[in-house]
Scaffold this active site. Structure first.
Site, PDB file in Angstrom:
ATOM      1  N   SER A 205      66.618  82.106 -76.857  1.00 41.69           N
ATOM      2  CA  SER A 205      66.417  80.655 -76.784  1.00 41.69           C
ATOM      3  C   SER A 205      64.953  80.308 -76.473  1.00 41.69           C
ATOM      4  O   SER A 205      64.202  81.128 -75.933  1.00 41.69           O
ATOM      5  CB  SER A 205      67.312  80.084 -75.689  1.00 41.69           C
ATOM      6  OG  SER A 205      66.952  80.652 -74.447  1.00 41.69           O
ATOM      7  N   GLU A 226      61.159  85.093 -81.403  1.00 45.14           N
ATOM      8  CA  GLU A 226      61.997  84.515 -82.477  1.00 45.14           C
ATOM      9  C   GLU A 226      63.024  83.648 -81.773  1.00 45.14           C
ATOM     10  O   GLU A 226      63.957  84.170 -81.162  1.00 45.14           O
ATOM     11  CB  GLU A 226      62.720  85.623 -83.254  1.00 45.14           C
ATOM     12  CG  GLU A 226      61.820  86.712 -83.817  1.00 45.14           C
ATOM     13  CD  GLU A 226      61.378  86.432 -85.236  1.00 45.14           C
ATOM     14  OE1 GLU A 226      61.498  85.277 -85.683  1.00 45.14           O
ATOM     15  OE2 GLU A 226      60.903  87.374 -85.889  1.00 45.14           O
ATOM     16  N   CYS A 261      70.643  81.327 -85.805  1.00 40.15           N
ATOM     17  CA  CYS A 261      69.375  80.661 -85.503  1.00 40.15           C
ATOM     18  C   CYS A 261      68.984  79.754 -86.653  1.00 40.15           C
ATOM     19  O   CYS A 261      68.406  78.691 -86.458  1.00 40.15           O
ATOM     20  CB  CYS A 261      68.287  81.685 -85.224  1.00 40.15           C
ATOM     21  SG  CYS A 261      68.130  82.913 -86.514  1.00 40.15           S
TER      22      CYS A 261
HETATM   23  P1  NAD Z   1      69.001  83.684 -74.347  1.00 42.24           P
HETATM   24  O1  NAD Z   1      67.601  83.191 -74.307  1.00 42.24           O
HETATM   25  O2  NAD Z   1      69.982  83.097 -73.389  1.00 42.24           O
HETATM   26  O3  NAD Z   1      69.044  85.261 -74.087  1.00 42.24           O
HETATM   27  C1  NAD Z   1      68.358  86.168 -74.917  1.00 42.24           C
HETATM   28  C2  NAD Z   1      68.105  87.442 -74.163  1.00 42.24           C
HETATM   29  O4  NAD Z   1      67.199  87.185 -73.082  1.00 42.24           O
HETATM   30  C3  NAD Z   1      69.349  88.080 -73.536  1.00 42.24           C
HETATM   31  O5  NAD Z   1      69.279  89.459 -73.710  1.00 42.24           O
HETATM   32  C4  NAD Z   1      69.235  87.675 -72.067  1.00 42.24           C
HETATM   33  O6  NAD Z   1      69.884  88.558 -71.194  1.00 42.24           O
HETATM   34  C5  NAD Z   1      67.722  87.720 -71.869  1.00 42.24           C
HETATM   35  N1  NAD Z   1      67.204  86.890 -70.784  1.00 42.24           N
HETATM   36  C6  NAD Z   1      67.709  85.725 -70.309  1.00 42.24           C
HETATM   37  N2  NAD Z   1      66.910  85.235 -69.334  1.00 42.24           N
HETATM   38  C7  NAD Z   1      65.882  86.110 -69.199  1.00 42.24           C
HETATM   39  C8  NAD Z   1      64.713  86.137 -68.367  1.00 42.24           C
HETATM   40  N3  NAD Z   1      64.459  85.185 -67.477  1.00 42.24           N
HETATM   41  N4  NAD Z   1      63.856  87.172 -68.538  1.00 42.24           N
HETATM   42  C9  NAD Z   1      64.075  88.131 -69.453  1.00 42.24           C
HETATM   43  N5  NAD Z   1      65.160  88.159 -70.240  1.00 42.24           N
HETATM   44  C10 NAD Z   1      66.052  87.151 -70.127  1.00 42.24           C
HETATM   45  O7  NAD Z   1      69.499  83.508 -75.847  1.00 42.24           O
HETATM   46  P2  NAD Z   1      70.900  83.892 -76.495  1.00 42.24           P
HETATM   47  O8  NAD Z   1      71.951  82.934 -76.014  1.00 42.24           O
HETATM   48  O9  NAD Z   1      71.161  85.336 -76.372  1.00 42.24           O
HETATM   49  O10 NAD Z   1      70.627  83.622 -78.042  1.00 42.24           O
HETATM   50  C11 NAD Z   1      70.791  82.366 -78.630  1.00 42.24           C
HETATM   51  C12 NAD Z   1      69.441  81.794 -78.984  1.00 42.24           C
HETATM   52  O11 NAD Z   1      68.711  82.725 -79.760  1.00 42.24           O
HETATM   53  C13 NAD Z   1      69.567  80.557 -79.858  1.00 42.24           C
HETATM   54  O12 NAD Z   1      68.621  79.611 -79.434  1.00 42.24           O
HETATM   55  C14 NAD Z   1      69.230  81.093 -81.235  1.00 42.24           C
HETATM   56  O13 NAD Z   1      68.769  80.127 -82.140  1.00 42.24           O
HETATM   57  C15 NAD Z   1      68.193  82.117 -80.917  1.00 42.24           C
HETATM   58  N6  NAD Z   1      68.057  83.105 -82.000  1.00 42.24           N
HETATM   59  C16 NAD Z   1      66.910  83.119 -82.728  1.00 42.24           C
HETATM   60  C17 NAD Z   1      66.764  84.019 -83.780  1.00 42.24           C
HETATM   61  C18 NAD Z   1      65.533  84.045 -84.638  1.00 42.24           C
HETATM   62  O14 NAD Z   1      65.369  84.990 -85.379  1.00 42.24           O
HETATM   63  N7  NAD Z   1      64.677  83.041 -84.584  1.00 42.24           N
HETATM   64  C19 NAD Z   1      67.792  84.911 -84.054  1.00 42.24           C
HETATM   65  C20 NAD Z   1      68.939  84.887 -83.269  1.00 42.24           C
HETATM   66  C21 NAD Z   1      69.068  83.970 -82.236  1.00 42.24           C
END
Ligand code: NAD
Length: 454
Positions: A205, A226, A261
């Site tokens: 995110s 990403e 995404c």
């Molecule tokens: P998220 O940001 O909640 O988590 C992603 C990862 O970050 C997880 O592994 C989580 O454990 C880790 N994380 C969370 N907080 C952290 C911190 N403070 N420090 C370090 N790591 C931390 O996202 P999500 O719910 O897993 O994924 C959904 C999001 O990802 C959506 O916004 C989606 O659009 C995006 N996404 C983007 C792409 C792309 O290619 N642009 C692809 C897939 C998903």
């Protein structure tokens, strides 16, 4: 860490989590292993990743079952994802020699100029759950091809898949210490930012990406993000068959329960085609089979995360309170599992959250527009910039519109698709840097220039 099946709400696994001390040990292993792994020949590393792809195929039925059991996507969509990951590995491994080998740029009498692509070193991949194979492969495959060792942190919602990936990479021939998995949630992700990695590659995110970028910046190392999107789609008045466009674009909005995404997140339709489009769109959405991911023919399974239904209900309520019309869906379903009805809203505008903030679920707003200029202004009205799509009979017109939009990807008469041959990149709140393509192979390298006199 307890893993819950989102379709049954029952625990399916209990896995020990990492902590600061254990990730530090894993980091040290990666650091010790990197020089030898980096010196392995490129054809050797290509061979290992190709074997990994073959293993994905051999075990696809089991892998798809595991993936569906932890993220809730229909098994057919899990199989599609594994097939898609193999296609990407095929492209990346197939082009590694072209884009990662030394390049002689100029030879003149007494002077040769060349570039070598050195690995970054030990890289950290913090990943998302929605397509763990695809978003994982985008990062760890080119990273390994380029000679980096990799700390892979799957999302806490896709841990079992992360463990399967790790097992199969080792079985394919990646040396034990060259690939390590960090298991856990945000706290474990944060602990990785305390270590001196040579690069951070994040998928997730905007909110988390911003934190990671800020932390990585102080280390003066490569960082790529990403992130999410609020991807717009415009249906122009010259489309030949608005009903067919509605069916195709409904899939672009709702595939994987809208948890992509690059899912279509907001739709603008020219007034001349609006009624035909909306009627066909709603009919299509209402025709889908909703049910358990393991049931034949199911298109909509449960959401992956328990909290998302409340977020979607908030977006629906906000829209209705501000004057939107609910054509179908709108609430969680009265059954076990994190099920949410596929939802279509019309009469929406940009005062509403559903047209501004990423929904990441089975919900879409469709807005009537009077002119192309109005559509373009609305498409541009976002801090995100992942993809944008135009449906029109006229390719030049579509390209003219897409040129004006600050997004990493433009689609004409298609949407919600990714190809390994072209860069995958976001702009603004959708991130920066690129995976896939030649850019995504070289993203894991440091180019060194050689000026050789003699
Ligand atoms: P998220 O940001 O909640 O988590 C992603 C990862 O970050 C997880 O592994 C989580 O454990 C880790 N994380 C969370 N907080 C952290 C911190 N403070 N420090 C370090 N790591 C931390 O996202 P999500 O719910 O897993 O994924 C959904 C999001 O990802 C959506 O916004 C989606 O659009 C995006 N996404 C983007 C792409 C792309 O290619 N642009 C692809 C897939 C998903």
């Amino acid at each position: 860490m307890i893993i819950i099946n989102p379709a049954t709400e029952k625990p399916i696994a209990d896995i020990p989590e990492d902590d600061q001390a254990s990730v530090e040990k894993k980091f040290q292993k990666l650091q010790a292993a990197q020089p030898a792994f980096g010196h392995m020949t490129l054809p050797e590393r290509v061979g290992i990743l190709q074997r990994f792809s073959e293993l994905l195929d051999t075990h696809k039925t089991h892998l798809a079952d595991v993936l569906s059991s932890e993220v809730g996507k229909p098994v057919q969509q899990s199989l599609n994802e594994i097939g898609g990951a193999r296609a990407r590995i095929g492209w990346l491994a197939g082009h590694a020699t072209t884009y990662l080998s030394e390049e002689t740029m100029s030879v003149t009498p007494g002077m040769e100029e060349k570039i070598s692509y050195e690995p970054l070193g030990v890289v950290c991949n913090i990943s998302a759950w929605n397509y763990p194979y695809l978003v994982g492969v985008n990062v760890f495959v080119p990273a390994l091809l380029a000679g980096n060792t990799v700390m892979y942190k799957p999302s806490e919602y896709a841990t079992l898949t992360g463990l399967e990936i790790t097992r199969l990479l080792k079985e394919a021939g990646i040396p034990d210490d060259a690939f390590q998995i960090a298991i856990g949630g945000p706290a474990v992700g944060a602990s990785l930012l305390e270590l001196p990695f040579n690069g951070y590659f994040f998928t997730g995110s905007y909110k988390t990406g911003k934190q990671i970028y800020e932390k990585a910046a102080a280390k003066m190392v490569v960082c790529q993000c990403e992130l999410g999107g609020k991807d717009p789609l415009y249906v122009a008045e010259d489309v030949v068959d608005a009903a067919a466009v509605a069916v195709g674009t409904a899939d672009g909005a709702f595939y994987n329960n809208g948890q992509s995404c690059c899912a279509v997140e907001r739709i603008y339709v020219h007034k001349d085609k609006y009624e035909e489009y909306v009627n066909a769109f709603v009919a299509e959405v209402q025709s889908w089979k909703i049910g358990s991911p393991t049931e034949e023919g199911v298109y909509i399974g449960p959401l992956s995360r328990p909290g998302q239904a409340a977020f979607l209900e908030m977006q629906v309520k906000d829209a209705i309170d501000k004057g939107a019309r609910l054509l179908t869906g709108g609430k969680r379903m009265d059954r076990t599992g994190y099920y949410f009805e596929p939802t279509v809203l019309t009469g929406v505008n940009h005062d509403m959250e559903v047209m501004k903030e990423e929904s990441f679920g089975p919900i879409i707003g469709i807005m009537k527009v009077n002119t192309e200029a109005e559509a373009v202004a609305l498409m541009k009205d976002t801090p995100y910039g992942l993809t944008a799509a135009v449906y029109s009979a006229d390719k030049h017109r579509a390209e003219r519109i897409l040129e004006q939009i600050n997004a990493g990807t433009g689609y004409w008469n298609c949407c919600d698709r990714v190809s390994a041959a072209v860069p995958w990149s976001g702009r603004g709140h959708s991130g920066f840097g690129a995976t896939l393509s030649h850019a995504g192979l070289r993203a894991f390298t440091k180019p060194k220039a050689y000026h050789l006199r003699g």
